[in-house]
Design a protein around this motif. Sequence first.
Motif: not given
Length: 498
Positions: A410-418, A440-444, A450-455
């Motif tokens: 799901h993270l891959r889909e949200l941010v794109g492959d690159e 730490e992983f979330q922060a990186l 460039g996205q807020d991944l908290d939710a």
Amino acid sequence: MLRRTVTVTAAVLAAVLTVQTGSQAAPAPGSPGAGDVYYPEYGNGGYDVGHYDIRLRYYPDTDRLTGATTILATATQDLSRFNLDFALKTTSVRVNNRPATFTKQSDHELVVTPARPITKGTPITVVVEYDDIPSAVVAAGFTSWNRTDDGALAVNEPEIAWWWYPSNDHPTDKASFDVSVLVPDGVEVISNGTPTRWATPAFAGWDRWSWRQEKPQATYLAFLAIGQFDTYQDTSADGSPIVTAYNTRLDPVTAAAARASVERSDEITDWAAGLFGPYPFGARGGVVTGAGDQGFALETQTRPVYDGRSFIRGSNNSLVVHELAHQWFGDSVALGQWKDIWLNEGFATYAQWLWSEDQNEGTAAEIARYVYSEVHPADDPFWQVLPGDPGADRLFDSAVYDRGALTVHHLRELVGDEKFFAILRAWTEKNEHGDGTTPEFQALAEQISGQDLDAFLQTWLYTPGRPELGPSTLAPAFVPTRPKSWPKIVAAHEAAHP
């Protein structure tokens, strides 16, 4: 007059000394735990280990293990005493060349009091001698040492070191290792890293096997496989040694399937390096035990250990991919806390989906759809386990693996492959030979994407129930692609390995 002057001076001097000594903290005992949320008594405080030198003699007929471990460490505080995680019967302890007193605080906590207090920042040399029957030793309610028909296996997670060497047993305190084992002629000993002695005669009837792990290694990733093995040695394109071993008790067909899988380890490692960054260690390979000897595979550093039963139905390249992906996610980048186990298992499981995609055996999206919709329907209790905090009793629950991998996809889909593959490579590079946590992983990931991944992470890692999918998530039209930088990765790899 002179006498009174002397008296006043002595009093002043005594007062000054009292103030000075009072301002200095007296040596204190090191903590009996490393502060892990799930396992508060695992690991220890007050020192940092740099190297383990483990020298053993093993008697397969009786399961007797004797030996000595020398620990080279540095004090991180002034120490009056310190703890080691160890369960076997200890016969002596020396600290900085002097005999030390020792007591058992629990079935796996050895409390050592040195003859002289230790000052913060100074080196510590600890020599522990021991003699016991590991398979008969119970600690924390179980025995992790596995006596087999032809020898023994010291392979488990998270507890195994207690049954064969004293340590600071937490992934956040890594060290280099020398492991040397004396066994009867005709018995093989396989461990991590590079072989430095291969069945070298020690005296009549006994051989010594020695292994060196130069890169930092977590204590649970150190292993021993003792018994009857067919062993093979080769060299990878980068010059690092490849050692594979197969238990001779495997039937011929299963042994062939195992070899057809594990002998591809070098190829799979190079493939993974193209996605996750350079391979972080200096040796490669794998070990296959007798069918049913342990019942699981483990990502022991540089040389994963597989149960022979995993190959009864044929080759199992996907399992090999999983354990080799751990060399990046779990071995090089260790857990900061055991509750963050999804950072190991979710990413290693997703590597299996990426390999399937690479081999044209099903895309990661197809597998994700199948896992989400069919393997684990909405009413499956699986969805009540939180991969980001599963609890110590569910550390290896299927949700940690499958829901963890779904989170990665799901993270891959949200941010794109690159950006997705940039996140993976940045994570393994930034934390190479160290450790990391979910925050730490979330922060990186947020920094790179460039996205807020908290939710998103709160939903997938910490919220009970099956997450609802967005309009594009796992959609049939989604076709994963390799990162845009793939041609550069391939070109760099080919240049390094002509």
